[in-house]
Design a protein around this motif. Structure first.
Motif, mmCIF file in Angstrom:
data_model
loop_
_atom_site.group_PDB
_atom_site.id
_atom_site.type_symbol
_atom_site.label_atom_id
_atom_site.label_comp_id
_atom_site.label_asym_id
_atom_site.label_seq_id
_atom_site.Cartn_x
_atom_site.Cartn_y
_atom_site.Cartn_z
ATOM 1 N N LEU A 4 0.846 -1.186 0.000
ATOM 2 C CA LEU A 4 0.000 0.000 0.000
ATOM 3 C C LEU A 4 0.877 1.231 0.000
ATOM 4 O O LEU A 4 1.849 1.302 0.755
ATOM 5 N N THR A 5 0.542 2.203 -0.850
ATOM 6 C CA THR A 5 1.244 3.480 -0.822
ATOM 7 C C THR A 5 0.244 4.603 -0.588
ATOM 8 O O THR A 5 -0.905 4.552 -1.042
ATOM 9 N N TYR A 6 0.710 5.606 0.127
ATOM 10 C CA TYR A 6 -0.082 6.796 0.420
ATOM 11 C C TYR A 6 0.695 8.016 -0.029
ATOM 12 O O TYR A 6 1.872 8.166 0.318
ATOM 13 N N ILE A 7 0.042 8.889 -0.794
ATOM 14 C CA ILE A 7 0.670 10.120 -1.257
ATOM 15 C C ILE A 7 -0.292 11.275 -0.992
ATOM 16 O O ILE A 7 -1.441 11.244 -1.446
ATOM 17 N N PRO A 8 0.136 12.286 -0.224
ATOM 18 C CA PRO A 8 -0.757 13.414 0.062
ATOM 19 C C PRO A 8 -0.912 14.325 -1.149
ATOM 20 O O PRO A 8 -0.003 14.461 -1.977
ATOM 21 N N LYS A 9 -2.086 14.931 -1.251
ATOM 22 C CA LYS A 9 -2.362 15.933 -2.277
ATOM 23 C C LYS A 9 -2.864 17.195 -1.571
ATOM 24 O O LYS A 9 -3.104 17.208 -0.367
ATOM 25 N N SER A 10 -3.056 18.257 -2.319
ATOM 26 C CA SER A 10 -3.506 19.520 -1.728
ATOM 27 C C SER A 10 -4.961 19.422 -1.263
ATOM 28 O O SER A 10 -5.726 18.554 -1.715
ATOM 29 N N ASN A 11 -5.340 20.331 -0.357
ATOM 30 C CA ASN A 11 -6.724 20.439 0.120
ATOM 31 C C ASN A 11 -7.257 19.140 0.705
ATOM 32 O O ASN A 11 -8.328 18.660 0.318
ATOM 33 N N LYS A 12 -6.512 18.563 1.620
ATOM 34 C CA LYS A 12 -6.910 17.321 2.296
ATOM 35 C C LYS A 12 -7.053 16.146 1.336
ATOM 36 O O LYS A 12 -7.775 15.195 1.608
ATOM 37 N N GLY A 13 -6.365 16.225 0.210
ATOM 38 C CA GLY A 13 -6.452 15.150 -0.766
ATOM 39 C C GLY A 13 -5.368 14.105 -0.572
ATOM 40 O O GLY A 13 -4.406 14.299 0.171
ATOM 41 N N PHE A 14 -5.524 12.986 -1.261
ATOM 42 C CA PHE A 14 -4.546 11.906 -1.160
ATOM 43 C C PHE A 14 -4.753 10.922 -2.312
ATOM 44 O O PHE A 14 -5.797 10.894 -2.966
ATOM 45 N N ILE A 15 -3.715 10.124 -2.552
ATOM 46 C CA ILE A 15 -3.792 8.974 -3.448
ATOM 47 C C ILE A 15 -3.389 7.754 -2.630
ATOM 48 O O ILE A 15 -2.297 7.706 -2.073
ATOM 49 N N LEU A 16 -4.275 6.784 -2.549
ATOM 50 C CA LEU A 16 -4.010 5.555 -1.819
ATOM 51 C C LEU A 16 -4.122 4.390 -2.806
ATOM 52 O O LEU A 16 -5.167 4.217 -3.437
ATOM 53 N N THR A 17 -3.049 3.620 -2.939
ATOM 54 C CA THR A 17 -2.974 2.593 -3.977
ATOM 55 C C THR A 17 -2.505 1.280 -3.385
ATOM 56 O O THR A 17 -1.556 1.251 -2.605
ATOM 57 N N ASN A 18 -3.155 0.207 -3.796
ATOM 58 C CA ASN A 18 -2.890 -1.111 -3.208
ATOM 59 C C ASN A 18 -2.751 -2.189 -4.280
ATOM 60 O O ASN A 18 -3.514 -2.218 -5.242
ATOM 61 N N ASN A 19 -1.746 -3.058 -4.098
ATOM 62 C CA ASN A 19 -1.624 -4.286 -4.890
ATOM 63 C C ASN A 19 -2.143 -5.449 -4.056
ATOM 64 O O ASN A 19 -1.728 -5.610 -2.899
ATOM 65 N N ARG A 20 -3.006 -6.257 -4.644
ATOM 66 C CA ARG A 20 -3.458 -7.465 -3.971
ATOM 67 C C ARG A 20 -2.660 -8.654 -4.490
ATOM 68 O O ARG A 20 -2.817 -9.072 -5.641
ATOM 69 N N ASP A 21 -1.784 -9.177 -3.649
ATOM 70 C CA ASP A 21 -0.983 -10.358 -3.986
ATOM 71 C C ASP A 21 -1.684 -11.568 -3.367
ATOM 72 O O ASP A 21 -1.811 -11.655 -2.153
ATOM 73 N N GLU A 22 -2.107 -12.484 -4.216
ATOM 74 C CA GLU A 22 -2.942 -13.577 -3.734
ATOM 75 C C GLU A 22 -2.649 -14.853 -4.509
ATOM 76 O O GLU A 22 -2.164 -14.806 -5.644
ATOM 77 N N ALA A 23 -2.943 -15.989 -3.890
ATOM 78 C CA ALA A 23 -2.763 -17.282 -4.556
ATOM 79 C C ALA A 23 -3.685 -17.378 -5.760
ATOM 80 O O ALA A 23 -4.863 -17.014 -5.688
ATOM 81 N N LEU A 24 -3.142 -17.859 -6.858
ATOM 82 C CA LEU A 24 -3.924 -17.975 -8.081
ATOM 83 C C LEU A 24 -5.088 -18.947 -7.907
ATOM 84 O O LEU A 24 -6.113 -18.836 -8.573
ATOM 85 N N ALA A 25 -4.941 -19.902 -6.989
ATOM 86 C CA ALA A 25 -6.000 -20.883 -6.751
ATOM 87 C C ALA A 25 -7.228 -20.254 -6.090
ATOM 88 O O ALA A 25 -8.323 -20.823 -6.157
ATOM 89 N N ARG A 26 -7.053 -19.076 -5.472
ATOM 90 C CA ARG A 26 -8.181 -18.407 -4.819
ATOM 91 C C ARG A 26 -9.010 -17.682 -5.876
ATOM 92 O O ARG A 26 -8.445 -17.046 -6.776
ATOM 93 N N PRO A 27 -10.318 -17.749 -5.820
ATOM 94 C CA PRO A 27 -11.144 -17.042 -6.808
ATOM 95 C C PRO A 27 -10.807 -15.560 -6.861
ATOM 96 O O PRO A 27 -10.566 -14.936 -5.823
ATOM 97 N N LYS A 28 -10.783 -14.994 -8.056
ATOM 98 C CA LYS A 28 -10.401 -13.581 -8.165
ATOM 99 C C LYS A 28 -11.496 -12.686 -7.605
ATOM 100 O O LYS A 28 -12.662 -13.067 -7.503
ATOM 101 N N ALA A 29 -11.094 -11.490 -7.232
ATOM 102 C CA ALA A 29 -11.987 -10.565 -6.537
ATOM 103 C C ALA A 29 -13.128 -10.092 -7.433
ATOM 104 O O ALA A 29 -12.988 -9.973 -8.658
ATOM 105 N N ILE A 30 -14.256 -9.801 -6.800
ATOM 106 C CA ILE A 30 -15.385 -9.165 -7.477
ATOM 107 C C ILE A 30 -15.082 -7.673 -7.565
ATOM 108 O O ILE A 30 -14.728 -7.048 -6.560
#
Length: 237
Positions: A4-30
């Motif tokens: 997960l990464t967090y990057i602040p932006k102006s006016n109480k803004g932000f960018i929050l970005t996530n990679n989901r690393d998961e077993a291929l055998a698990r059903p993919k996310a909805i």
């Protein structure tokens, strides 16, 4: 749920970005869509197997949960409930203090919960549950941060990722949301076991990237399904 990464932006803004690393055998996310929890509009992708989520956003809160606390722990099932239920349970409470003061983490596997609160002043909270105790840290919301799952990445890899992230920000002082997505897809040194987009023998790999951006009171998010090579974009007024 694994970086997960967090990057602040102006006016109480932000960018929050996530990679989901998961077993291929698990059903993919909805893919993410709107749900109503305790009268609140909450947007999140859903785990197709357990029905929970690792990332959710609303008008006032954005949360992400990563597996593990400080170091890799021993998996000791059965657990009382899935970690994927924690974020959904959060929206049944009115405030962070109310949630932390009354919610029981007993019987839940080790995890790290990041909460971005934008209702009044921008706040960034980190909670780590080590299986016995909940540890709280207030993070500076005006600084960038990166977290990597302790269950998948040993300390030396987590430190290396912090350096990649710092170098990336130095090289790109005015970051766009698309540049951050590019970092989450291509950051690293060519080591597919530990790069930002990882692949361990086609058994465990980065399945999707979810990003939330808030800027000038507008909330938008994107979902990149790397298994089907589909991208979805949303804007919430």
């Amino acid at each position: 749920m694994c970086v997960l990464t967090y990057i602040p932006k102006s006016n109480k803004g932000f960018i929050l970005t996530n990679n989901r690393d998961e077993a291929l055998a698990r059903p993919k996310a909805i893919p993410p869509k709107k749900y109503i929890i305790n009268g609140k509009q909450v947007y999140f992708p859903k785990d197709a197997q357990a029905g929970g989520t690792w990332f959710a956003t609303s008008d006032d809160y954005t949360l992400c949960l990563l597996n593990g606390a400080f170091e890799k722990h021993i998996h000791q099932p059965p657990y009382r409930q899935s970690r994927g239920q924690v974020i959904l349970d959060f929206f049944k409470y009115e405030t962070v203090d109310d949630f932390i003061g009354n919610y029981s983490f007993e019987g839940i596997e080790n995890c790290t919960l990041i909460i971005v609160h934008t209702k009044n002043n921008l706040q960034l909270c980190e909670f780590r549950w080590d299986g016995q105790q909940l540890h709280y840290a207030s993070k500076n919301p005006n600084e960038a941060h990166i977290w990597s799952s302790s269950t998948l990445y040993p300390i030396e890899i987590r430190i290396a990722r912090e350096k990649w992230f710092a170098d990336f920000r130095t090289q790109n002082p005015n970051l766009s949301n698309k540049q951050v997505i590019d970092f989450h897809l291509n950051g690293g040194t060519g080591d597919t076991h530990n790069d930002m987009r990882m692949n361990r023998n086609d058994e465990l790999l980065t399945q999707c990237v979810f990003q939330v951006m808030k800027e000038n009171e507008y909330l938008s998010f994107s979902f990149h399904d790397l298994l089907s090579e589909q991208e979805l974009y949303y804007r919430v007024l």
